[in-house]
Enzyme design. Structure first.
Site, PDB file in Angstrom:
ATOM      1  N   GLY A  35       0.876  -1.167   0.000  1.00 29.29           N
ATOM      2  CA  GLY A  35       0.000   0.000   0.000  1.00 29.29           C
ATOM      3  C   GLY A  35       0.902   1.203   0.000  1.00 29.29           C
ATOM      4  CD  GLU A  36       2.769   5.692  -0.009  1.00 26.86           C
ATOM      5  OE1 GLU A  36       2.914   5.387  -1.193  1.00 26.86           O
ATOM      6  OE2 GLU A  36       3.725   5.975   0.737  1.00 26.86           O
ATOM      7  CB  SER A  37       5.355   2.975   4.080  1.00 26.62           C
ATOM      8  OG  SER A  37       6.032   3.914   3.265  1.00 26.62           O
ATOM      9  CB  CYS A  67       5.307  -3.911  -0.873  1.00 26.99           C
ATOM     10  SG  CYS A  67       5.778  -2.817  -2.205  1.00 26.99           S
ATOM     11  NE  ARG A  96       8.045   5.646   1.196  1.00 27.46           N
ATOM     12  CZ  ARG A  96       7.531   6.790   0.746  1.00 27.46           C
ATOM     13  NH1 ARG A  96       8.156   7.939   0.940  1.00 27.46           N
ATOM     14  NH2 ARG A  96       6.379   6.788   0.109  1.00 27.46           N
ATOM     15  CB  ILE A 125       3.629  -2.939  -7.196  1.00 27.47           C
ATOM     16  CG1 ILE A 125       3.180  -4.227  -7.909  1.00 27.47           C
ATOM     17  CG2 ILE A 125       2.780  -1.746  -7.643  1.00 27.47           C
ATOM     18  CD1 ILE A 125       1.812  -4.726  -7.475  1.00 27.47           C
ATOM     19  NE  ARG A 126       3.533   3.163  -6.454  1.00 29.65           N
ATOM     20  CZ  ARG A 126       2.463   2.501  -6.825  1.00 29.65           C
ATOM     21  NH1 ARG A 126       2.356   2.044  -8.056  1.00 29.65           N
ATOM     22  NH2 ARG A 126       1.492   2.264  -5.971  1.00 29.65           N
ATOM     23  CG  HIS A 162       2.837  -6.850  -3.904  1.00 29.97           C
ATOM     24  ND1 HIS A 162       1.919  -6.376  -3.006  1.00 29.97           N
ATOM     25  CD2 HIS A 162       3.628  -5.802  -4.211  1.00 29.97           C
ATOM     26  CE1 HIS A 162       2.134  -5.100  -2.789  1.00 29.97           C
ATOM     27  NE2 HIS A 162       3.166  -4.722  -3.503  1.00 29.97           N
ATOM     28  CD  GLU A 164       0.234  -9.642  -1.894  1.00 28.30           C
ATOM     29  OE1 GLU A 164       1.360 -10.126  -1.666  1.00 28.30           O
ATOM     30  OE2 GLU A 164       0.040  -8.416  -2.063  1.00 28.30           O
TER      31      GLU A 164
HETATM   32  N1  GLN Z   1       5.942   2.897  -2.493  1.00 29.73           N
HETATM   33  C1  GLN Z   1       5.123   2.433  -1.413  1.00 29.73           C
HETATM   34  C2  GLN Z   1       5.583   3.018  -0.069  1.00 29.73           C
HETATM   35  O1  GLN Z   1       6.538   3.723  -0.017  1.00 29.73           O
HETATM   36  C3  GLN Z   1       5.108   0.919  -1.323  1.00 29.73           C
HETATM   37  C4  GLN Z   1       4.440   0.339  -2.553  1.00 29.73           C
HETATM   38  C5  GLN Z   1       3.709  -0.941  -2.278  1.00 29.73           C
HETATM   39  O2  GLN Z   1       3.470  -1.322  -1.138  1.00 29.73           O
HETATM   40  N2  GLN Z   1       3.294  -1.602  -3.339  1.00 29.73           N
HETATM   41  O3  GLN Z   1       4.984   2.752   0.924  1.00 29.73           O
END
Ligand code: GLN
Length: 197
Positions: A35-37, A67, A96, A125-126, A162, A164
């Site tokens: 997600g997004e930390s 992630c 990150r 994914i990022r 990921h 999953e």
């Molecule tokens: N770029 C996101 C972050 O810094 C992590 C991306 C992800 O969890 N797929 O949290």
């Protein structure tokens, strides 16, 4: 998160979504999803989850972080936003969004000897990269160019990708093994983001 829950249920775990300390108090393991930390950090403070999670990690609760979840488990986070904090627990430095724009999302096969000879098919994914692994943590897997993307320390597992969404179940199995190892009787319980009986 839904994919983690479905996978853990398929593996026989009793999965609960944890948003509040009362729910968290009932679980024996935690999955911190991607997600997004920065958002996970903020919400964990708003919902008063930060201290209970930090305490649980200190007490040895098994945690699988994928992630953004790996970022939350790292002791040190590079390229964090102003004021961003992690829970910590893994003696690693992560960066990150380390793969840059050209390669924000890609898939790769990794060798993860601790999970057997079959390579891990990983979707990135990022994701973050583990820039250094301290003495308390162990590298589980790296890309062909040597960049570390999977680490473990005690019952904490952190991975940049990921599993999953690529059908890879072995990290979740390993997480459930950690949960089971800490329980007096069988009956693992895991949830997304945490697990309970
Ligand atoms: N770029 C996101 C972050 O810094 C992590 C991306 C992800 O969890 N797929 O949290």
């Amino acid at each position: 998160m839904r994919e983690h829950a479905a996978l853990l249920e398929r593996l026989g775990a009793d999965v609960v979504r944890v948003r509040r300390p009362e729910e968290f108090a009932t679980v024996s393991g935690l999955v911190i999803p991607g997600g997004e930390s920065t958002v996970i950090d903020k919400l964990s403070r708003i919902f008063k989850m930060r201290d209970p999670i930090r305490q649980a990690i200190r007490n040895g609760m098994p945690v699988l972080g994928t992630c953004a979840g790996l970022i939350m488990l790292a002791d040190t986070v590079l390229d964090a936003i102003e004021g961003q904090q992690s829970f910590g627990g893994l003696d690693v430095v992560v960066r990150r969004n380390a793969f840059g724009r050209q390669t924000e999302s890609f898939e790769a096969d990794l060798s993860v000897p601790a999970l057997g000879a079959e390579p891990v098919h990983a979707a990135f994914i990022r994701g973050p990269v583990v820039e250094s692994v301290g003495p308390a943590a162990t590298t589980l897997g790296a890309l062909d160019d040597g960049r570390v993307v999977a680490v473990e320390q005690g019952a904490l597992i952190g991975i940049s990708f990921h599993p999953e969404i690529s059908g890879e179940t072995r990290f979740h199995e390993r997480f459930l093994d950690h949960v089971e190892a800490r329980r007096p009787e069988p009956n693992p319980t895991a949830l997304t983001p945490a697990a309970r009986r």
